[in-house]
Design an enzyme around this catalytic site. Structure first.
Site, PDB file in Angstrom:
ATOM      1  CG  HIS A 122      -0.214  -0.045   2.528  1.00  0.00           C
ATOM      2  ND1 HIS A 122       0.216   1.066   3.209  1.00  0.00           N
ATOM      3  CD2 HIS A 122       0.156  -1.100   3.291  1.00  0.00           C
ATOM      4  CE1 HIS A 122       0.807   0.716   4.331  1.00  0.00           C
ATOM      5  NE2 HIS A 122       0.792  -0.599   4.410  1.00  0.00           N
ATOM      6  CG  ASP A 123      -0.425   4.223   1.281  1.00  0.00           C
ATOM      7  OD1 ASP A 123      -1.293   4.948   0.778  1.00  0.00           O
ATOM      8  OD2 ASP A 123      -0.638   3.492   2.278  1.00  0.00           O
ATOM      9  N   GLY A 140       5.114  -1.030   2.663  1.00  0.00           N
ATOM     10  CA  GLY A 140       4.290   0.146   2.437  1.00  0.00           C
ATOM     11  C   GLY A 140       5.067   1.445   2.364  1.00  0.00           C
TER      12      GLY A 140
END
Length: 269
Positions: A122-123, A140
């Site tokens: 994520h991200d 992440g």
């Protein structure tokens, strides 16, 4: 050529499907997915969430894109995955969407090759022309600039930045930032020098490479502090584009320390 969807595929009527798209056997495409023109899903691909796949990108079997991130703080926020054009995602690639704690977006640029088992958490923000070999993984919030190369079975700690044209050796674990044009390797990876092979392949001119090598020796020498060496290099190599990229990268605030050589360099600021 027209868009073709195999009879065994499950494609939401709400999904946006471009022209000349091929959706192979047993693929699943969710409501909010956007597939650009010429996208090809070979078979057994699962794409969900607010995921956009750019034109002519090809995704191989058993890849999982856009499903909820492996972050216990995630509460179903409407975050996204954006994959660029002309990418190749080989078997078992996984890419998770962003979170409210990281900008709400995971992004992969254009012309990237993600080999078998690559994971992008994520991200993360991955640039253009990035190659990640088998089983390479990003935790992440990582930032990977253009033309970075990853060897197989390597891992990158969350919040790490990796500068343009850097190289990460196979089976390395990277817990600190990697300068542009740098080459790192090892468990708790260290800076092993410049990615000279990559510089030559990308056809950087000899004078620029020589200036970068001289600046590298200055920045990572044992004299003075890192801050002093950076300021000296900035003055001496003013106008040298490659050197300025490295200096600007080091100066930029970061969640992580800087990956350093194993030569007793003083790192105090």
């Amino acid at each position: 050529m027209t868009t073709t969807i195999h009879p065994t595929a499950i494609v939401s009527e709400a999904a946006k499907i471009g022209e000349n798209v091929s959706v192979g056997p047993y693929c699943i495409v969710g409501d909010d997915v956007v597939l650009g023109d010429g996208v090809s899903l070979i078979s057994h691909v699962s794409i969900d969430g607010r995921t956009t796949v750019g034109p002519r990108t090809k995704i191989y079997p058993f890849s999982s894109i856009g499903h909820p991130p492996q972050d216990l703080k995630f509460e179903g926020e409407h975050s996204t995955v954006n994959i660029g054009s002309d990418c190749t995602l080989r078997e078992y690639v996984t890419i998770n969407p962003g979170t409210s704690g990281g900008g709400m977006e995971t992004r992969v640029g254009d012309h990237c090759l993600l080999m078998v088992g690559v994971h992008i958490a994520h991200d993360c923000r991955v640039g253009n022309h990035v190659v990640m070999a088998n089983q390479a993984s990003l935790a992440g919030h990582c930032i990977v600039d253009d033309y970075v190369r990853f060897g197989g079975i390597c891992g990158v700690h969350q919040f790490v930045r990796i500068g343009a044209h850097a190289f990460v050796g196979a089976m390395s674990f990277v817990e600190n930032d990697v300068i542009p044009y740098g080459s790192v390797l090892g468990n708790r990876a260290y800076l092993g020098g410049l990615n000279l092979v990559g510089l030559k392949r990308r056809k950087f001119d000899r004078e620029s490479i020589h200036a970068l090598r001289a600046a590298y020796r200055m920045i990572f020498s044992n004299e003075g502090t890192l801050r002093e060496r950076i300021e000296d290099a900035a003055e001496i190599f003013k106008g040298e584009k490659l050197v300025e990229e490295v200096i600007n990268f080091i100066r930029k605030p970061s969640e992580r320390a800087l990956c350093m050589p194993r030569n007793g360099v003083e790192t105090s600021e």
